[in-house]
Design a protein around this motif. Structure first.
Motif, PDB file in Angstrom:
ATOM      1  N   SER A  11      -4.602   5.643  -1.824  1.00 30.49           N
ATOM      2  CA  SER A  11      -5.409   5.430  -3.020  1.00 30.49           C
ATOM      3  C   SER A  11      -4.665   5.986  -4.228  1.00 30.49           C
ATOM      4  CB  SER A  11      -6.793   6.059  -2.883  1.00 30.49           C
ATOM      5  OG  SER A  11      -6.696   7.434  -2.618  1.00 30.49           O
ATOM      6  N   SER A  55       2.574  -2.358  -1.127  1.00 38.88           N
ATOM      7  CA  SER A  55       1.570  -1.717  -1.973  1.00 38.88           C
ATOM      8  C   SER A  55       2.199  -0.998  -3.158  1.00 38.88           C
ATOM      9  CB  SER A  55       0.754  -0.720  -1.161  1.00 38.88           C
ATOM     10  OG  SER A  55       0.105  -1.370  -0.101  1.00 38.88           O
ATOM     11  N   ARG A 115      -3.723   5.731   6.919  1.00 37.20           N
ATOM     12  CA  ARG A 115      -4.391   4.438   7.065  1.00 37.20           C
ATOM     13  C   ARG A 115      -4.344   3.627   5.781  1.00 37.20           C
ATOM     14  NH1 ARG A 115      -9.982   5.758   7.792  1.00 37.20           N
ATOM     15  NH2 ARG A 115      -9.356   7.612   6.694  1.00 37.20           N
ATOM     16  N   ARG A 116      -4.475   4.327   4.658  1.00 33.70           N
ATOM     17  CA  ARG A 116      -4.477   3.657   3.364  1.00 33.70           C
ATOM     18  C   ARG A 116      -3.922   4.619   2.322  1.00 33.70           C
ATOM     19  NH1 ARG A 116      -9.420   5.680   4.359  1.00 33.70           N
ATOM     20  NH2 ARG A 116     -10.534   6.697   2.671  1.00 33.70           N
ATOM     21  N   SER A 150      -2.430   9.999   0.143  1.00 32.20           N
ATOM     22  CA  SER A 150      -2.232   9.396   1.462  1.00 32.20           C
ATOM     23  C   SER A 150      -3.333   9.930   2.361  1.00 32.20           C
ATOM     24  CB  SER A 150      -0.867   9.771   2.033  1.00 32.20           C
ATOM     25  OG  SER A 150      -0.812  11.153   2.301  1.00 32.20           O
ATOM     26  N   HIS A 151      -4.027   9.090   3.004  1.00 33.59           N
ATOM     27  CA  HIS A 151      -5.176   9.517   3.800  1.00 33.59           C
ATOM     28  C   HIS A 151      -4.741   9.876   5.217  1.00 33.59           C
ATOM     29  CE1 HIS A 151      -8.155   8.536   0.708  1.00 33.59           C
ATOM     30  NE2 HIS A 151      -7.260   7.632   0.343  1.00 33.59           N
ATOM     31  N   THR A 175      -7.471   1.228  -4.072  1.00 33.35           N
ATOM     32  CA  THR A 175      -7.129   1.531  -2.688  1.00 33.35           C
ATOM     33  C   THR A 175      -6.223   0.421  -2.173  1.00 33.35           C
ATOM     34  OG1 THR A 175      -9.257   2.613  -2.367  1.00 33.35           O
ATOM     35  CG2 THR A 175      -8.048   2.012  -0.398  1.00 33.35           C
ATOM     36  N   PHE A 176      -5.135   0.840  -1.542  1.00 31.01           N
ATOM     37  CA  PHE A 176      -4.154  -0.111  -1.022  1.00 31.01           C
ATOM     38  C   PHE A 176      -3.931   0.159   0.462  1.00 31.01           C
ATOM     39  CE2 PHE A 176      -2.959   0.621  -5.454  1.00 31.01           C
ATOM     40  CZ  PHE A 176      -2.982  -0.670  -5.941  1.00 31.01           C
ATOM     41  N   GLU A 177      -3.461  -0.873   1.145  1.00 30.59           N
ATOM     42  CA  GLU A 177      -3.020  -0.705   2.520  1.00 30.59           C
ATOM     43  C   GLU A 177      -1.751   0.144   2.495  1.00 30.59           C
ATOM     44  OE1 GLU A 177      -1.495  -3.524   6.206  1.00 30.59           O
ATOM     45  OE2 GLU A 177      -2.183  -4.417   4.357  1.00 30.59           O
ATOM     46  N   SER A 178      -1.578   0.991   3.477  1.00 32.23           N
ATOM     47  CA  SER A 178      -0.390   1.839   3.537  1.00 32.23           C
ATOM     48  C   SER A 178       0.782   1.011   4.051  1.00 32.23           C
ATOM     49  CB  SER A 178      -0.639   3.045   4.458  1.00 32.23           C
ATOM     50  OG  SER A 178       0.486   3.889   4.452  1.00 32.23           O
TER      51      SER A 178
END
Length: 175
Positions: free
Chosen positions: A113, A66, A110-111, A129-130, A59-62
């Motif tokens: 994955s 990243s 938000r983040r 993409s969440h 999981t990465f920051e958007s």
């Protein structure tokens, strides 16, 4: 023989009523209907599942940085699993991961994955993409990310899906 005693209405009986014994095993719910596409035909989108293969996810920051981190981790994980493809294939894996994660970051969720699995000499990379609401496969400026993914060396399949948990973009690469 004695005659039965007639009881008056509203008077309780002189003996307790017999209750049935409790069931020995609780009843189980009915099995799902199995259709041509699998056990959950006709239902809403079900989350991705993996069986009989290795998998890893991050999981990465958007954020734009990243993208580079995701490409490095995917290539490193394939090395840990014992895949030793040529330099051209590794560059294609890194480029496809970059395209997938860049498109997921552009959705401004938000983040982001990233999910990786391998089986029979192929690797599947999924970027999620969440954020809900983006159009499948196309960025707002009209650039089609799926065409750029299929142009990479070794890509055998790719696609996109939009659901309640955001847009997922995936690609299968021959190792």
């Amino acid at each position: 023989m004695a005659a039965p005693v007639a009881e008056e209405p509203g008077t309780p009986p002189s003996y307790p009523p017999k209750t049935p014994p409790p069931p020995k095993k609780p009843s189980s719910p009915p099995r799902p209907e199995v259709g041509a596409d699998g056990p959950l035909t006709g239902t809403a989108r079900v989350g991705a599942g993996m069986r009989d293969r290795r998998g890893a996810n991050w999981t990465f920051e958007s954020a734009p940085w990243s993208v580079r981190n995701a490409g490095g981790r995917v290539v490193a994980q394939l090395g840990e699993w014992g895949h030793r493809p040529g330099t051209a294939v590794l560059e294609a894996v890194r480029a496809v991961t970059t395209l997938l994660v860049t498109a997921a970051v552009a959705d401004t969720g938000r983040r982001v994955s990233v999910h990786l699995s391998d089986q029979d000499g192929y690797a599947c990379i999924v970027a999620l993409s969440h954020r809900t609401g983006p159009t499948p496969g196309h960025s707002p400026d009209g650039d089609d990310v799926l065409h750029r993914i299929t142009a990479q060396t070794g890509v055998t399949a790719c696609g996109t899906d939009t659901g309640t948990d955001g847009r997922s973009l995936w690609a299968v690469i021959s190792l």
